[in-house]
Motif scaffolding. Structure first.
Motif, PDB file in Angstrom:
ATOM      1  N   VAL A 106       0.879  -1.184   0.000  1.00  0.00           N
ATOM      2  CA  VAL A 106       0.000   0.000   0.000  1.00  0.00           C
ATOM      3  C   VAL A 106       0.912   1.228   0.000  1.00  0.00           C
ATOM      4  O   VAL A 106       1.799   1.338   0.851  1.00  0.00           O
ATOM      5  N   SER A 107       0.699   2.126  -0.948  1.00  0.00           N
ATOM      6  CA  SER A 107       1.622   3.269  -1.051  1.00  0.00           C
ATOM      7  C   SER A 107       1.501   4.173   0.175  1.00  0.00           C
ATOM      8  O   SER A 107       0.458   4.203   0.837  1.00  0.00           O
ATOM      9  N   LEU A 108       2.587   4.909   0.435  1.00  0.00           N
ATOM     10  CA  LEU A 108       2.594   5.807   1.599  1.00  0.00           C
ATOM     11  C   LEU A 108       1.451   6.820   1.505  1.00  0.00           C
ATOM     12  O   LEU A 108       0.792   7.145   2.493  1.00  0.00           O
ATOM     13  N   GLU A 109       1.213   7.275   0.278  1.00  0.00           N
ATOM     14  CA  GLU A 109       0.145   8.267   0.080  1.00  0.00           C
ATOM     15  C   GLU A 109      -1.215   7.693   0.503  1.00  0.00           C
ATOM     16  O   GLU A 109      -1.985   8.353   1.217  1.00  0.00           O
ATOM     17  N   ILE A 110      -1.478   6.461   0.095  1.00  0.00           N
ATOM     18  CA  ILE A 110      -2.769   5.843   0.449  1.00  0.00           C
ATOM     19  C   ILE A 110      -2.825   5.557   1.954  1.00  0.00           C
ATOM     20  O   ILE A 110      -3.847   5.789   2.606  1.00  0.00           O
ATOM     21  N   LYS A 111      -1.709   5.069   2.511  1.00  0.00           N
ATOM     22  CA  LYS A 111      -1.685   4.817   3.967  1.00  0.00           C
ATOM     23  C   LYS A 111      -2.061   6.096   4.721  1.00  0.00           C
ATOM     24  O   LYS A 111      -2.863   6.081   5.647  1.00  0.00           O
ATOM     25  N   LYS A 112      -1.439   7.207   4.280  1.00  0.00           N
ATOM     26  CA  LYS A 112      -1.675   8.467   4.996  1.00  0.00           C
ATOM     27  C   LYS A 112      -3.112   8.945   4.833  1.00  0.00           C
ATOM     28  O   LYS A 112      -3.718   9.448   5.776  1.00  0.00           O
ATOM     29  N   ARG A 113      -3.648   8.759   3.640  1.00  0.00           N
ATOM     30  CA  ARG A 113      -5.037   9.191   3.411  1.00  0.00           C
ATOM     31  C   ARG A 113      -5.999   8.354   4.259  1.00  0.00           C
ATOM     32  O   ARG A 113      -6.898   8.882   4.920  1.00  0.00           O
ATOM     33  N   ARG A 114      -5.782   7.021   4.270  1.00  0.00           N
ATOM     34  CA  ARG A 114      -6.668   6.171   5.082  1.00  0.00           C
ATOM     35  C   ARG A 114      -6.532   6.514   6.561  1.00  0.00           C
ATOM     36  O   ARG A 114      -7.527   6.553   7.291  1.00  0.00           O
ATOM     37  N   LEU A 115      -5.291   6.760   6.982  1.00  0.00           N
ATOM     38  CA  LEU A 115      -5.094   7.112   8.393  1.00  0.00           C
ATOM     39  C   LEU A 115      -5.837   8.404   8.730  1.00  0.00           C
ATOM     40  O   LEU A 115      -6.494   8.495   9.781  1.00  0.00           O
ATOM     41  N   SER A 116      -5.784   9.386   7.816  1.00  0.00           N
ATOM     42  CA  SER A 116      -6.450  10.656   8.155  1.00  0.00           C
ATOM     43  C   SER A 116      -7.973  10.455   8.198  1.00  0.00           C
ATOM     44  O   SER A 116      -8.652  11.096   9.015  1.00  0.00           O
ATOM     45  N   GLU A 117      -8.512   9.535   7.392  1.00  0.00           N
ATOM     46  CA  GLU A 117      -9.962   9.254   7.480  1.00  0.00           C
ATOM     47  C   GLU A 117     -10.308   8.590   8.817  1.00  0.00           C
ATOM     48  O   GLU A 117     -11.336   8.894   9.427  1.00  0.00           O
ATOM     49  N   ILE A 118      -9.428   7.691   9.235  1.00  0.00           N
ATOM     50  CA  ILE A 118      -9.656   7.012  10.526  1.00  0.00           C
ATOM     51  C   ILE A 118      -9.613   8.028  11.660  1.00  0.00           C
ATOM     52  O   ILE A 118     -10.477   8.039  12.547  1.00  0.00           O
ATOM     53  N   ILE A 119      -8.616   8.926  11.613  1.00  0.00           N
ATOM     54  CA  ILE A 119      -8.474   9.928  12.678  1.00  0.00           C
ATOM     55  C   ILE A 119      -9.698  10.855  12.708  1.00  0.00           C
ATOM     56  O   ILE A 119     -10.250  11.148  13.778  1.00  0.00           O
ATOM     57  N   ALA A 120     -10.143  11.283  11.514  1.00  0.00           N
ATOM     58  CA  ALA A 120     -11.299  12.199  11.466  1.00  0.00           C
ATOM     59  C   ALA A 120     -12.536  11.527  12.058  1.00  0.00           C
ATOM     60  O   ALA A 120     -13.280  12.136  12.845  1.00  0.00           O
ATOM     61  N   LEU A 121     -12.744  10.252  11.708  1.00  0.00           N
ATOM     62  CA  LEU A 121     -13.915   9.538  12.235  1.00  0.00           C
ATOM     63  C   LEU A 121     -13.815   9.384  13.753  1.00  0.00           C
ATOM     64  O   LEU A 121     -14.771   9.657  14.492  1.00  0.00           O
ATOM     65  N   GLN A 122     -12.639   8.952  14.214  1.00  0.00           N
ATOM     66  CA  GLN A 122     -12.470   8.755  15.661  1.00  0.00           C
ATOM     67  C   GLN A 122     -12.694  10.067  16.421  1.00  0.00           C
ATOM     68  O   GLN A 122     -13.356  10.086  17.457  1.00  0.00           O
ATOM     69  N   ASN A 123     -12.127  11.162  15.877  1.00  0.00           N
ATOM     70  CA  ASN A 123     -12.302  12.453  16.557  1.00  0.00           C
ATOM     71  C   ASN A 123     -13.766  12.832  16.661  1.00  0.00           C
ATOM     72  O   ASN A 123     -14.211  13.349  17.691  1.00  0.00           O
ATOM     73  N   SER A 124     -14.532  12.561  15.591  1.00  0.00           N
ATOM     74  CA  SER A 124     -15.935  12.971  15.652  1.00  0.00           C
ATOM     75  C   SER A 124     -16.698  12.089  16.654  1.00  0.00           C
ATOM     76  O   SER A 124     -17.567  12.579  17.380  1.00  0.00           O
ATOM     77  N   ILE A 125     -16.334  10.807  16.740  1.00  0.00           N
ATOM     78  CA  ILE A 125     -16.996   9.935  17.737  1.00  0.00           C
ATOM     79  C   ILE A 125     -16.623  10.381  19.153  1.00  0.00           C
ATOM     80  O   ILE A 125     -17.479  10.477  20.041  1.00  0.00           O
ATOM     81  N   SER A 126     -15.315  10.690  19.361  1.00  0.00           N
ATOM     82  CA  SER A 126     -14.880  11.124  20.703  1.00  0.00           C
ATOM     83  C   SER A 126     -15.637  12.386  21.107  1.00  0.00           C
ATOM     84  O   SER A 126     -16.074  12.529  22.255  1.00  0.00           O
ATOM     85  N   ARG A 127     -15.771  13.319  20.129  1.00  0.00           N
ATOM     86  CA  ARG A 127     -16.473  14.576  20.437  1.00  0.00           C
ATOM     87  C   ARG A 127     -17.928  14.294  20.836  1.00  0.00           C
ATOM     88  O   ARG A 127     -18.413  14.767  21.854  1.00  0.00           O
ATOM     89  N   GLN A 128     -18.606  13.446  20.028  1.00  0.00           N
ATOM     90  CA  GLN A 128     -20.021  13.128  20.322  1.00  0.00           C
ATOM     91  C   GLN A 128     -20.165  12.471  21.694  1.00  0.00           C
ATOM     92  O   GLN A 128     -21.032  12.829  22.485  1.00  0.00           O
ATOM     93  N   LEU A 129     -19.286  11.485  21.957  1.00  0.00           N
ATOM     94  CA  LEU A 129     -19.385  10.784  23.255  1.00  0.00           C
ATOM     95  C   LEU A 129     -19.131  11.750  24.399  1.00  0.00           C
ATOM     96  O   LEU A 129     -19.815  11.722  25.422  1.00  0.00           O
ATOM     97  N   ASN A 130     -18.120  12.617  24.230  1.00  0.00           N
ATOM     98  CA  ASN A 130     -17.824  13.584  25.298  1.00  0.00           C
ATOM     99  C   ASN A 130     -18.996  14.543  25.497  1.00  0.00           C
ATOM    100  O   ASN A 130     -19.318  14.914  26.623  1.00  0.00           O
ATOM    101  N   GLN A 131     -19.623  14.946  24.376  1.00  0.00           N
ATOM    102  CA  GLN A 131     -20.748  15.875  24.536  1.00  0.00           C
ATOM    103  C   GLN A 131     -21.932  15.209  25.233  1.00  0.00           C
ATOM    104  O   GLN A 131     -22.671  15.860  25.966  1.00  0.00           O
ATOM    105  N   SER A 132     -22.044  13.896  25.045  1.00  0.00           N
ATOM    106  CA  SER A 132     -23.153  13.210  25.737  1.00  0.00           C
ATOM    107  C   SER A 132     -22.863  13.079  27.237  1.00  0.00           C
ATOM    108  O   SER A 132     -23.730  12.685  28.006  1.00  0.00           O
ATOM    109  N   ASP A 133     -21.643  13.411  27.647  1.00  0.00           N
ATOM    110  CA  ASP A 133     -21.317  13.405  29.092  1.00  0.00           C
ATOM    111  C   ASP A 133     -21.768  14.698  29.780  1.00  0.00           C
ATOM    112  O   ASP A 133     -21.773  14.777  31.019  1.00  0.00           O
ATOM    113  N   ILE A 134     -22.110  15.732  28.977  1.00  0.00           N
ATOM    114  CA  ILE A 134     -22.506  17.014  29.585  1.00  0.00           C
ATOM    115  C   ILE A 134     -23.748  16.795  30.462  1.00  0.00           C
ATOM    116  O   ILE A 134     -24.702  16.136  30.045  1.00  0.00           O
ATOM    117  N   GLY A 135     -23.668  17.318  31.689  1.00  0.00           N
ATOM    118  CA  GLY A 135     -24.785  17.144  32.633  1.00  0.00           C
ATOM    119  C   GLY A 135     -24.562  15.979  33.593  1.00  0.00           C
ATOM    120  O   GLY A 135     -25.213  15.902  34.632  1.00  0.00           O
TER     121      GLY A 135
END
Ligand code: 5AD
Ligand code: SF4
Length: 521
Positions: free
Chosen positions: A428-457
């Motif tokens: 798998v080329s470095l370019e593709i590895k990096k692109r897939r990794l950035s998609e994984i990071i973006a998804l994880q960040n959005s899940i972490s944000r949602q879960l953290n926001q559901s902790d409010i209260g």
């Protein structure tokens, strides 16, 4: 059981600390003597180079330092930097104990050191590159202070010994992860200008009797190594080659270390191993066996105010018995680091992980059923050999299903001698590895944000760890789920105290809140 307790060697005085906090520095009182030792924090370390993002991005290259307390010193100073996983940071505390025993004191100023050590990581190529760069910097320091010794410790020792010691002559001392007891002898030999090397791996060494010197500690949370090595042979991983066969430390020395930490003011321990679920110890005298669930209970019984965490769990080995122990004992934290690595069954098989995505999700459901409040985190590798777009989509899909509170995310880096390096194509080329990794990071960040926001209260019991990084007006601490919470101080509270905090705001990484008296509110 009593026979084994009698054999335990009491911790040395250096770690008998009561920790106080003032501004950006820690002041430590030793054995009630009102003797202040200033512990500089790593975030104002003047020598840190550009850091590589690996397990804990905040800690790579951290200079571990305890300008201790030494009755009979030899006047020599050592400086140690650690890279890689928490296990390495914990090993540096063993090394510090061995060196203290040999009369050395530690310093965080590389220029004044007689011995410069780097505890290395081989898990990805980038980690090794960073260490190499550091070695050139140490050699610059050495050229202005001849006689300084430079030593490489840890995972790179075995792999690089020939290059570093003989060909490039970058180091004087090479010590593998199972040879730290040998350091005083190796140092004598290096001082006499001889080759000083011991990279022998052991089937027995657990350093059970060595009391770690707690380096750069906040005085509240400490790590206890419960086992060493790994027998899993995941096809991408170099750890079984660099750290050797799996072996478990005797449980009585672990519990004694936990008790000692509690008595000196610590309120949280993390039990460390590459695969804690396969912890297994058999008493050679009685034949009695102790598994990980039993060890967890033994540690939790030290004191209800001592929090117990652990890392890392392996999905193929994590038992319901561990989950029931967590559900039963309030002080075993509701947090499990359960690396998936990939969501594709074809890739999991090539990785030789020993489970399928269905098995993995079965484990997640068991956690949710037995410990409904439990947070789960993961390790994920993007772009492993032959990974297709469809495989990558399966990884994104399992991240959505598992709802991790956070993940450590990497792209695949081929490591020498591993099964993957010998048998699979890193295609798998470095370019593709990096692109897939950035998609994984973006998804994880959005899940972490949602879960953290559901902790409010919600209101959580939080262990105060110290001042928040941004303001001395605020404390930082963690809830049982390992989430960091920042909240304004109340007079009279200090690190090591428990408080109830109501969450008022959240980002993907942190919660913000206020202290409340009412645990239920
Ligand atoms: N390439 C990328 N990531 C790796 N890890 C281990 N080996 C490699 C490698 N060769 C990751 C895994 C593991 C974590 C500690 O590091 O996700 O769980
Ligand atoms: Fe490496 Fe696998 Fe062992 Fe973890 S379980 S240390 S990934 S071989």
């Amino acid at each position: 059981m009593p026979q084994s307790i009698r054999l335990y060697i009491k911790r040395s005085t250096v770690s008998d600390l009561n920790c106080l906090k003032e501004g950006d520095h820690h002041f430590i009182q030793i054995n009630q003597n009102k003797n202040p030792y200033k512990l500089l924090m790593y975030n104002d370390n003047p020598t840190l180079d550009h850091l590589v993002k690996t397990i804990d991005p905040m800690r790579q290259g951290e200079v571990l330092d305890f300008p201790g307390h030494q009755e009979k010193g030899n006047g020599k100073l050592f400086y140690i930097e650690s890279f890689g996983c928490q296990m390495n940071f914990s090993d540096s505390e063993i090394v510090a104990a061995v060196l203290h025993g040999a009369g050395y004191r530690s310093t965080r100023n590389m220029e004044e050191a007689d011995l410069i050590l780097v505890n290395t990581c081989s898990i990805r190529e980038k980690a090794e590159d960073t260490v190499r760069k550091r070695l050139y910097i140490y050699n610059k320091v050495k050229s202005s202070k001849p006689g300084t010794l430079i030593g490489v410790l840890g995972c790179m020792a075995e792999r690089m010994k020939k290059n570093l010691l003989e060909e490039e002559k970058l180091v004087d001392l090479v010590v593998g992860p199972d040879a730290y007891r040998d350091m005083p002898k190796l140092l004598e030999s290096a001082e006499d200008g001889h080759r000083a090397i011991n990279v022998q791996l052991s089937r027995e060494e657990t350093y059970a009797d060595i009391s770690p010197v707690r380096l750069d500690s906040n005085g509240v949370a400490a790590f206890i190594s419960i086992m060493r090595g790994c027998d899993n042979m995941c096809s991408f991983c170099v750890v079984p080659f660099t750290r050797g066969r799996e072996r478990s430390r005797d449980p009585f020395s672990i519990v004694a270390e936990a008790r000692d930490l509690f008595d000196t003011g610590y309120r949280e321990i993390t039990l460390l191993g590459q695969n804690v679920d396969s912890y297994h110890w058999k008493n050679p005298e009685t034949g009695e066996e102790v598994n990980f669930a039993q060890l967890l209970r033994m540690c939790a019984d030290v004191n209800p105010d001592l929090r117990v965490r652990f890392s890392t769990s392996h999905p193929k080995d994590m038992t319901d018995e561990v989950l029931y122990a967590m559900a039963e004992k309030e002080n075993i934290c509701n947090y499990i680091h359960l690396p998936i690595q990939s969501g594709s069954n074809r890739i999991l098989e090539l990785m030789r992980r020993g489970y399928t995505r269905e098995w993995y999700m079965g484990r997640i459901h068991a956690i949710r059923r037995i410990i409904p409040e439990c947070a789960i985190s993961s390790d994920i590798i993007a772009g492993f050999c032959t990974e297709t777009e469809a495989d990558h989509q399966e990884t994104l899909d399992i991240i959505r299903q598992a709802q991790y509170s956070m993940s450590y995310m990497f792209y695949y880096s081929e490591r020498p001698n591993t099964y993957a390096q010998r048998n699979l194509k890193d295609d798998v080329s470095l370019e593709i590895k990096k692109r897939r990794l950035s998609e994984i990071i973006a998804l994880q960040n959005s899940i972490s944000r949602q879960l953290n926001q559901s902790d409010i209260g919600k209101t959580y019991k939080v262990l105060i760890e110290g001042d928040s990084k941004k303001s001395a007006e605020d404390f930082k601490g963690r809830n049982s789920q390992n989430k960091m919470i920042i909240f304004p101080k109340n007079p009279g509270l200090k690190p090591g105290d428990y408080v109830y905090v109501e969450v008022l705001d959240a980002t993907s990484a942190t919660l913000k809140g206020r202290i409340t008296q009412n645990p239920q509110s």
